[in-house]
Design a protein around this motif. Structure first.
Motif, PDB file in Angstrom:
ATOM      1  N   ARG A  20       0.856  -1.284  -0.003  1.00 42.26           N
ATOM      2  CA  ARG A  20       0.010  -0.080  -0.011  1.00 42.26           C
ATOM      3  C   ARG A  20       0.952   1.333  -0.086  1.00 42.26           C
ATOM      4  O   ARG A  20       0.577   2.167  -0.856  1.00 42.26           O
ATOM      5  N   ALA A  21       1.959   1.126   0.600  1.00 37.63           N
ATOM      6  CA  ALA A  21       2.905   2.582   0.812  1.00 37.63           C
ATOM      7  C   ALA A  21       3.508   2.432  -0.445  1.00 37.63           C
ATOM      8  O   ALA A  21       3.698   3.820  -0.967  1.00 37.63           O
ATOM      9  N   PHE A  53       5.617  -2.895  12.453  1.00 38.42           N
ATOM     10  CA  PHE A  53       6.671  -3.481  11.374  1.00 38.42           C
ATOM     11  C   PHE A  53       7.203  -2.498  10.374  1.00 38.42           C
ATOM     12  O   PHE A  53       8.547  -2.452   9.960  1.00 38.42           O
ATOM     13  N   VAL A  54       6.193  -2.085   9.507  1.00 39.47           N
ATOM     14  CA  VAL A  54       6.739  -1.278   8.485  1.00 39.47           C
ATOM     15  C   VAL A  54       7.384   0.122   9.271  1.00 39.47           C
ATOM     16  O   VAL A  54       8.153   0.795   8.502  1.00 39.47           O
ATOM     17  N   GLY A  55       6.730   0.624  10.114  1.00 38.26           N
ATOM     18  CA  GLY A  55       7.143   1.784  10.779  1.00 38.26           C
ATOM     19  C   GLY A  55       7.454   3.096   9.942  1.00 38.26           C
ATOM     20  O   GLY A  55       6.355   3.419   9.372  1.00 38.26           O
ATOM     21  N   ALA A  56       8.377   3.662  10.421  1.00 37.90           N
ATOM     22  CA  ALA A  56       8.709   5.151   9.362  1.00 37.90           C
ATOM     23  C   ALA A  56       8.552   4.928   7.831  1.00 37.90           C
ATOM     24  O   ALA A  56       8.025   6.056   7.233  1.00 37.90           O
ATOM     25  N   ASP A  57       8.585   3.940   7.534  1.00 37.44           N
ATOM     26  CA  ASP A  57       8.492   3.919   5.898  1.00 37.44           C
ATOM     27  C   ASP A  57       7.118   3.980   5.325  1.00 37.44           C
ATOM     28  O   ASP A  57       6.599   4.368   4.338  1.00 37.44           O
ATOM     29  N   GLY A  58       6.083   3.834   6.535  1.00 39.24           N
ATOM     30  CA  GLY A  58       4.823   4.230   6.129  1.00 39.24           C
ATOM     31  C   GLY A  58       4.493   5.566   5.734  1.00 39.24           C
ATOM     32  O   GLY A  58       3.580   6.039   5.153  1.00 39.24           O
ATOM     33  N   PHE A  59       5.509   6.570   6.197  1.00 37.26           N
ATOM     34  CA  PHE A  59       5.109   7.821   5.964  1.00 37.26           C
ATOM     35  C   PHE A  59       6.003   8.037   4.622  1.00 37.26           C
ATOM     36  O   PHE A  59       5.828   9.455   4.145  1.00 37.26           O
ATOM     37  N   MET A 168      23.153  -1.539  10.401  1.00 35.22           N
ATOM     38  CA  MET A 168      22.820  -0.372   9.909  1.00 35.22           C
ATOM     39  C   MET A 168      21.766  -0.694   8.981  1.00 35.22           C
ATOM     40  O   MET A 168      20.704  -0.050   9.060  1.00 35.22           O
ATOM     41  N   GLY A 169      21.759  -1.693   8.247  1.00 33.38           N
ATOM     42  CA  GLY A 169      20.705  -2.173   7.359  1.00 33.38           C
ATOM     43  C   GLY A 169      19.379  -2.397   8.254  1.00 33.38           C
ATOM     44  O   GLY A 169      18.273  -2.126   7.731  1.00 33.38           O
ATOM     45  N   GLN A 170      19.607  -2.951   9.445  1.00 35.32           N
ATOM     46  CA  GLN A 170      18.310  -3.443  10.357  1.00 35.32           C
ATOM     47  C   GLN A 170      17.819  -1.953  10.840  1.00 35.32           C
ATOM     48  O   GLN A 170      16.534  -2.019  11.315  1.00 35.32           O
ATOM     49  N   LEU A 171      18.468  -0.949  10.575  1.00 38.73           N
ATOM     50  CA  LEU A 171      17.932   0.312  11.018  1.00 38.73           C
ATOM     51  C   LEU A 171      17.779   1.240   9.930  1.00 38.73           C
ATOM     52  O   LEU A 171      17.401   2.556   9.685  1.00 38.73           O
ATOM     53  N   SER A 172      17.499   0.526   8.750  1.00 34.12           N
ATOM     54  CA  SER A 172      17.013   1.296   7.761  1.00 34.12           C
ATOM     55  C   SER A 172      16.216   2.174   7.498  1.00 34.12           C
ATOM     56  O   SER A 172      15.775   3.196   6.667  1.00 34.12           O
ATOM     57  N   PRO A 173      14.890   1.821   8.318  1.00 27.47           N
ATOM     58  CA  PRO A 173      13.662   2.802   8.311  1.00 27.47           C
ATOM     59  C   PRO A 173      14.114   4.219   8.743  1.00 27.47           C
ATOM     60  O   PRO A 173      13.337   5.101   8.711  1.00 27.47           O
ATOM     61  N   LEU A 174      15.257   4.323   9.726  1.00 24.80           N
ATOM     62  CA  LEU A 174      15.692   5.782   9.945  1.00 24.80           C
ATOM     63  C   LEU A 174      16.300   6.396   8.783  1.00 24.80           C
ATOM     64  O   LEU A 174      16.522   7.616   8.714  1.00 24.80           O
ATOM     65  N   ALA A 175      16.575   5.818   7.836  1.00 26.95           N
ATOM     66  CA  ALA A 175      17.334   6.161   6.425  1.00 26.95           C
ATOM     67  C   ALA A 175      16.249   7.037   5.291  1.00 26.95           C
ATOM     68  O   ALA A 175      16.113   6.577   4.505  1.00 26.95           O
ATOM     69  N   ILE A 176      15.802   7.934   6.007  1.00 27.90           N
ATOM     70  CA  ILE A 176      14.480   8.664   5.284  1.00 27.90           C
ATOM     71  C   ILE A 176      14.600   9.942   5.799  1.00 27.90           C
ATOM     72  O   ILE A 176      14.959  10.418   6.838  1.00 27.90           O
TER      73      ILE A 176
END
Length: 265
Positions: A20-21, A53-59, A168-176
């Motif tokens: 959806r995102a 789970f999707v987290g920040a990437d939903g934005f 760092m890849g596990q923290l990829s939702p922060l790369a936004i």
């Protein structure tokens, strides 16, 4: 997240939300994408778990596009924190604390911070109430040959570039866009860009495309900030876009493409 829900139910719901995102990022679909995911789900509790789970990437559709963040989406994200509340205190970073709770805390912070930005006119205190920012960042040794002093304990985990880049890849939702903190500072500091480039290349060669896509997002973010990189991330992103891997991988690639200023996702 809940003993009465199987991991497969959460994974399936998270894949649906990622799709959806991705559609919203491409300009497909209507408003209130996150809320619609919950409303149309056969398992609303699993759908709320998927938001986490999707987290920040939903934005991502709102960060990269012109779409307005819908109040119903804000309510759905807030409800996910109410149903699945984070720990009262933030976990200590490794090695003092466990890696997984600490990673989850960072991802929760990213989600809460963006919710505060979009839903409350930039009131950061709202985000801190939902999920306070953890301490620390993944540690990368200044040199692969660096040694701990004889009178110290063994070096902390994640000091070599292989493990560090995966972390760092596990923290990829922060790369936004819209987020900043110790993890971002760690990504910018030499020799981190080289370690990220090595990690992404290694993952591609191993055909671990999900890990490669997550690490490449950091390279794309650094490029967007004007940080000098030892390689051009565009061919890596284009290469990853050729492989199927489900909505999660596709969303990571789409976000990397937007960070790099590529026209299509």
């Amino acid at each position: 997240m809940s003993p009465d829900r199987s991991q497969s139910a959460y994974a399936a719901s998270a894949a649906d939300l990622a799709l959806r995102a991705l559609d919203a990022l491409r300009g497909v679909g209507g408003t209130a994408m996150i809320a619609e995911h919950v409303e149309r789900s056969d398992d609303p509790k699993a759908a709320l778990g998927a938001i986490r789970f999707v987290g920040a990437d939903g934005f991502a559709p709102y960060l990269f596009g012109d779409a307005a963040f819908h109040p119903q989406d804000a309510m759905a994200v807030a409800q996910s924190f109410a149903v699945f509340p984070p720990p009262v205190s933030t976990p200590a970073p490794p090695p003092a604390g466990g890696a997984e709770p600490w990673l989850v805390a960072w991802r929760d912070w990213a989600t809460a911070a963006l919710l505060a930005r979009f839903a409350d006119g930039g009131d950061a205190q709202v985000g801190e109430v939902l999920a306070p920012r953890p301490e620390g960042a993944p540690v990368l040794a200044a040199s692969e040959t660096s040694q701990a002093a004889p009178d110290t304990l063994d070096p902390a985990p994640d000091t070599d570039w292989q493990r560090w880049s995966v972390r760092m890849g596990q923290l990829s939702p922060l790369a936004i866009p819209g987020l900043d903190g110790p993890v971002h500072a760690a990504a910018r500091t030499d020799p981190a860009p080289r370690a990220l480039a090595q990690g992404a290349t290694r993952a591609v060669l191993r055909r671990d495309f999900p890990t490669a896509a997550r690490i490449v997002r950091w390279l794309a973010l650094l490029r967007s900030e004007g940080v000098h990189l030892p390689l051009d991330p565009v061919p890596l992103v284009e290469h990853l876009g050729l492989y199927g891997g489900g909505p999660r991988l596709a969303l990571d690639v789409a976000i990397a493409r937007r960070l790099l200023g590529l026209e299509t996702v």
